[in-house]
Write an enzyme that holds these catalytic residues in place. Structure first.
Site, PDB file in Angstrom:
ATOM      1  N   HIS A   1     -69.155 115.037 -23.715  1.00 58.98           N
ATOM      2  CA  HIS A   1     -70.379 115.595 -23.144  1.00 58.98           C
ATOM      3  C   HIS A   1     -70.095 116.088 -21.739  1.00 58.98           C
ATOM      4  O   HIS A   1     -71.003 116.357 -20.970  1.00 58.98           O
ATOM      5  CB  HIS A   1     -71.488 114.555 -23.085  1.00 58.98           C
ATOM      6  CG  HIS A   1     -71.642 113.824 -24.368  1.00 58.98           C
ATOM      7  ND1 HIS A   1     -70.910 112.700 -24.670  1.00 58.98           N
ATOM      8  CD2 HIS A   1     -72.413 114.078 -25.437  1.00 58.98           C
ATOM      9  CE1 HIS A   1     -71.234 112.292 -25.884  1.00 58.98           C
ATOM     10  NE2 HIS A   1     -72.142 113.103 -26.369  1.00 58.98           N
TER      11      HIS A   1
ATOM     12  N   HIS B   1     -71.403 119.323 -30.777  1.00 59.27           N
ATOM     13  CA  HIS B   1     -69.984 119.044 -30.994  1.00 59.27           C
ATOM     14  C   HIS B   1     -69.437 119.812 -32.189  1.00 59.27           C
ATOM     15  O   HIS B   1     -68.372 119.477 -32.713  1.00 59.27           O
ATOM     16  CB  HIS B   1     -69.775 117.547 -31.222  1.00 59.27           C
ATOM     17  CG  HIS B   1     -70.348 116.686 -30.145  1.00 59.27           C
ATOM     18  ND1 HIS B   1     -69.966 116.826 -28.838  1.00 59.27           N
ATOM     19  CD2 HIS B   1     -71.297 115.719 -30.176  1.00 59.27           C
ATOM     20  CE1 HIS B   1     -70.647 115.940 -28.107  1.00 59.27           C
ATOM     21  NE2 HIS B   1     -71.471 115.277 -28.887  1.00 59.27           N
TER      22      HIS B   1
END
Lengths: 212, 331
Positions: B219, B57
């Protein structure tokens, strides 16, 4: 005020760890029926580390000892079993601080704290087809025996017997938590693997108690 | 899929090593626990702010460690919660007499690990609390969550609590600020492509050449619905409408507006989205007080974006304005 009579607590932890390692395959087979078959492997990896580190744990008091066990198994047991079993040991550790000596009453309080911890961490409760369905009624029975003035040996026997009966009875329940819940109604008819594992562990603890 | 990678197992440690080598004066890397911390931390005069999550991330969260932002970040492997002992050791290392705040995006795996680490550290005498971020409006529950997910809006919670901590607030006050910002922050994302984890080497899911995934998590896990590709202004409408309705944001509000790139979208496209979102808000009487365009919380190489709105008041705006020194810089 913190209990320092460690011998009984060490015995219990050692039997839990040894049983998890000895019964790796059996626990895995229980879990394979409706879960993902990793319970035996997960518990064995955590508790073999407990046995490997056994001599290095500090033994200042019961609470400190149990907390180190909690750290080891939370770190080493994979999936959600690590935090669940770790929480049980951690809550038992914190509760042990309230007692000068680990008596039957203290054991009941520590078991109660452990099962409450598992409920909170796993967002689960009785009837969800987990080890709670064996361990909570067994703790109730142990408490009832102690309160009624039964002798220690009879109390231990009743504790083991209730754990076994209630573990077998989880066959009738539908799994609501964990991987086994994905199989939904198909989980009915097979007992919960965690509950059966707890029954086997407690039977061993009780059977070996006189020669501990 | 072509990637800059040596051994996929070493992807995260090699990234962290590079990050530490690029910032020797400000960051310290503790390889045993995937830990990136401020070189001068922990500061005994302030609450330590820590966030962990899976990797993938970036810049969240290892690249926003620095004065005025995080004191430490402990990532797991790509898209995997950090192991318990990493979080436990990080908490101990960051223990300040003023306390430690663990920030967690609301994903089930992260939640369990961080709650456990908090409880264990507290039993050892560390003054530590957790705060869960759940800014995503697209779904109530998703593949990996109980309740709403924490996504790019976590940047605003981090910025505000970190500023409060730098000003000397105690742990309870820092938590009050964090809960307040979380309660007025709303995000929704869209994926134009899937993403490719280095250890997998192929896309994590299938998304057709002409398809987009609306309400996607960080995700790539599914959200609200799959749709055919549409003009950018229509996509802005698909994201902005549910966000505005959710809080709700209304006529006369002053907001922070973030267009966050998910990793594989050029900044030019992000500014195109920003322009439309800004104008559409103005039409509804909503004024943009602070604007953020760039990559804040990504999903590896996913093409896509998320929009975040934060309802501002004097306190939040003041905290967001405070200075911060982090590794992401353009000069």
């Amino acid at each position: 005020m913190t209990a320092t009579n460690l011998a009984d607590v060490e015995y219990v932890v050692r039997i839990i760890a040894q049983t998890a390692v000895d019964k790796e395959k059996e626990f895995g087979d229980f879990d394979a029926v409706v879960g993902d078959g990793d319970l035996g492997y997960s518990l064995a990896r955590g508790f073999e580390k407990v046995l490997a580190d056994w001599d290095s744990y500090k033994r200042d008091d019961v609470s400190a000892f149990l907390q180190q066990i909690a750290v080891t198994i939370t770190s080493r047991i994979g999936g959600s079993s690590g935090p669940l079993w770790g929480t049980a040991f951690l809550r038992a550790s914190v509760t042990a601080k309230q007692f000068d000596e680990i008596t039957g009453t203290a054991a009941v309080a520590m078991l109660r704290a452990a099962t409450d911890g598992i409920k909170a961490r796993g967002n689960s409760d009785l009837g969800d087809k987990t080890l709670l369905d064996a361990l909570v009624p067994a703790t109730d029975e142990l408490e009832r025996m102690i309160t009624s003035g039964a002798n220690a040996a009879d109390s231990r026997e009743a504790f083991a017997k209730t754990t076994r009966e209630r573990a077998e009875a989880t066959s009738e329940l539908e799994a609501k938590r964990g991987r086994a819940s994905y199989s939904g109604e198909r989980s009915i008819g097979s007992p919960d693997a965690g509950a059966l594992a707890v029954a086997i562990i407690i039977e061993r603890i009780v059977a070996g108690w006189p020669e501990r | 899929m072509k990637k800059f990678v040596n051994n996929p197992q070493q992807f995260v440690p090699e990234m962290l090593e590079g990050l530490a080598l690029a910032n020797p004066d400000t960051l310290k890397y503790v390889p045993e626990f995937n830990l990136i911390m401020r070189a001068d931390g922990p500061d005994p005069n302030k609450v330590s702010i820590v966030q962990g999550s899976g990797s993938g991330h970036e810049p969240a969260h290892v690249m926003i460690v620095g004065k005025g932002m995080l004191d430490a970040a402990c990532p797991g492997d790509v898209f995997a919660a950090p192991p318990f002992d990493y979080v436990h050791e990080t908490t101990r290392l960051m223990a300040s007499p003023k306390g430690v705040l663990l920030l967690v995006n609301n994903y089930t795996g992260d939640k369990m690990v961080f709650e456990m680490a908090q409880e264990m550290s507290a039993a050892e005498g560390v003054n530590v609390k957790t705060l869960f971020i759940n800014d995503d409006v697209s779904v109530e529950d998703s593949t990996y969550t109980i309740g709403r997910r924490g996504v790019a809006g976590n940047f605003f919670v981090i910025k505000a609590v970190a500023a409060a901590a730098e000003r000397g607030a105690d742990l309870d006050e820092v938590i009050r600020v964090g809960e307040k910002v979380n309660s007025v922050t709303r995000t929704m994302g869209v994926a134009l492509t899937a993403c490719t984890p280095p250890a997998k080497g192929s896309p994590l899911f299938e998304l057709g050449e002409d398809e987009i995934e609306l309400g996607v998590g960080i995700h790539g896990e599914p959200g609200r619905r799959r749709a055919k590709i549409m003009p950018a202004n229509d996509i802005v409408e698909e994201l902005l409408t549910p966000i505005v309705k959710d809080l709700p944001f209304s006529d006369g509000d002053r907001v922070a507006l973030m267009i966050n790139g998910l990793g594989g979208t050029p900044i030019s496209e992000l500014y195109l989205l920003y322009g439309q979102a800004h104008k559409r808000l103005a039409e509804q009487g909503i004024t943009v007080g602070r604007s953020y365009v760039g990559e804040y919380c990504t999903s590896l190489d996913m093409a896509g974006a998320s929009i975040t709105l934060v309802k501002l008041d004097d306190e939040i705006e003041s905290l967001l304005k405070d200075p911060a020194e982090i590794p992401i810089r353009v000069f």
